[in-house]
Scaffold this active site. Structure first.
Site, PDB file in Angstrom:
ATOM      1  N   CYS A  78       0.528  -0.984   6.696  1.00 55.65           N
ATOM      2  CA  CYS A  78      -0.977  -0.023   7.481  1.00 55.65           C
ATOM      3  C   CYS A  78      -0.675   1.175   6.208  1.00 55.65           C
ATOM      4  CB  CYS A  78      -1.372  -0.147   8.599  1.00 55.65           C
ATOM      5  SG  CYS A  78      -3.175   0.179   8.141  1.00 55.65           S
ATOM      6  N   LEU A  79      -0.626   0.723   5.264  1.00 55.68           N
ATOM      7  CA  LEU A  79      -0.717   2.196   4.105  1.00 55.68           C
ATOM      8  C   LEU A  79      -2.066   2.497   3.633  1.00 55.68           C
ATOM      9  CD1 LEU A  79       1.485   4.755   3.594  1.00 55.68           C
ATOM     10  CD2 LEU A  79       1.761   3.232   1.594  1.00 55.68           C
TER      11      LEU A  79
END
Length: 245
Positions: A173-174
């Site tokens: 999750c970036l």
């Protein structure tokens, strides 16, 4: 002394050359060998089908040099023939190659290629030297697709890690790998973003909700869980392989 006819022919050749490269009409399927595209290692790019090759619009048998018709007007016809279409991934290599060559890696990161001729698939190793994950070793796979740079590369974490922003399947999750990606961003931008995740895990946007909840409510317990997981052990019912460098 150059005759008037020769001088006129020279102008025609110059004009023909400019017209040839200005003409980008689609071509039928063909085999195209491009050597040293964008300054990369010598490689062969192939597209289409058929047993004939075309270079500069002139067909020739495989293994032979391109044929140019004899005489000035034969040369003119050769120059006027439209250039072959390059494969779709040639522009992709043109963008990826400088991105790789101009990498400015942090001292905690290293990059490797299982196939030196394949710039589109590679591994990134991050070994944080501070924070919760200090002394750990985390491996990420990068796969650069046909849509790059308009679409971000596909990035997976191959090391099982106890982290609020990386789930147990390796999804990351970036924000710049999702809605905040822009074509001006580079592979280097992603590497720095991944490194930052290990320095400052973000419990506000989690993939591993259990780890995020522990980080928010009990940072000391979170640190203990991280250390236990990196040494190799269970967190709840999940076993983590040792990943200390």
């Amino acid at each position: 002394m150059v005759g008037t006819r020769d001088w006129d022919l020279g102008l025609w050749v110059q004009r023909a050359w400019s017209l040839r490269w200005a003409d980008a009409r689609p071509q039928p399927p063909l085999n195209l060998h491009v050597w040293g595209v964008c300054g990369s290692r010598r490689s062969c790019l192939q597209t289409g089908e058929g047993s004939r090759e075309r270079v500069g619009g002139v067909g020739h048998s495989p293994g032979q040099s391109p044929r140019v018709r004899e005489g000035p007007w034969g040369l003119l016809n050769t120059l006027l023939s439209p250039p072959p279409s390059l494969p779709l991934f040639v522009p992709l290599l043109c963008r990826t190659n400088p991105d790789i060559n101009e990498l400015n890696l942090p001292k905690t990161c290293d990059i490797s290629f299982s196939d030196p001729d394949d710039l589109l698939n590679f591994k990134l190793v991050i070994c944080p030297d501070e924070g919760f994950y200090k002394s750990g070793k985390f491996v990420f796979s990068f796969k650069v697709g046909q849509g790059y740079p308009h679409d971000p590369p596909k990035v997976k974490c191959e090391t099982m890690v106890y982290h609020p922003n990386i789930d147990l399947e390796g999804n990351v999750c970036l924000n710049i790998l999702r809605e905040d990606w822009k074509p001006v961003l580079t592979i280097n931008s992603i590497i720095y973003g991944l490194q930052y995740l290990f320095l400052e895990p973000n419990p506000e946007d989690p993939l591993n909700k259990e780890a995020a909840e522990v980080l928010q409510n009990n940072r000391r317990l979170f640190e203990q869980n991280v250390q236990r997981s990196m040494r190799g052990g269970y967190i709840g019912s999940t076993y983590f392989e040792r990943c200390l460098k």
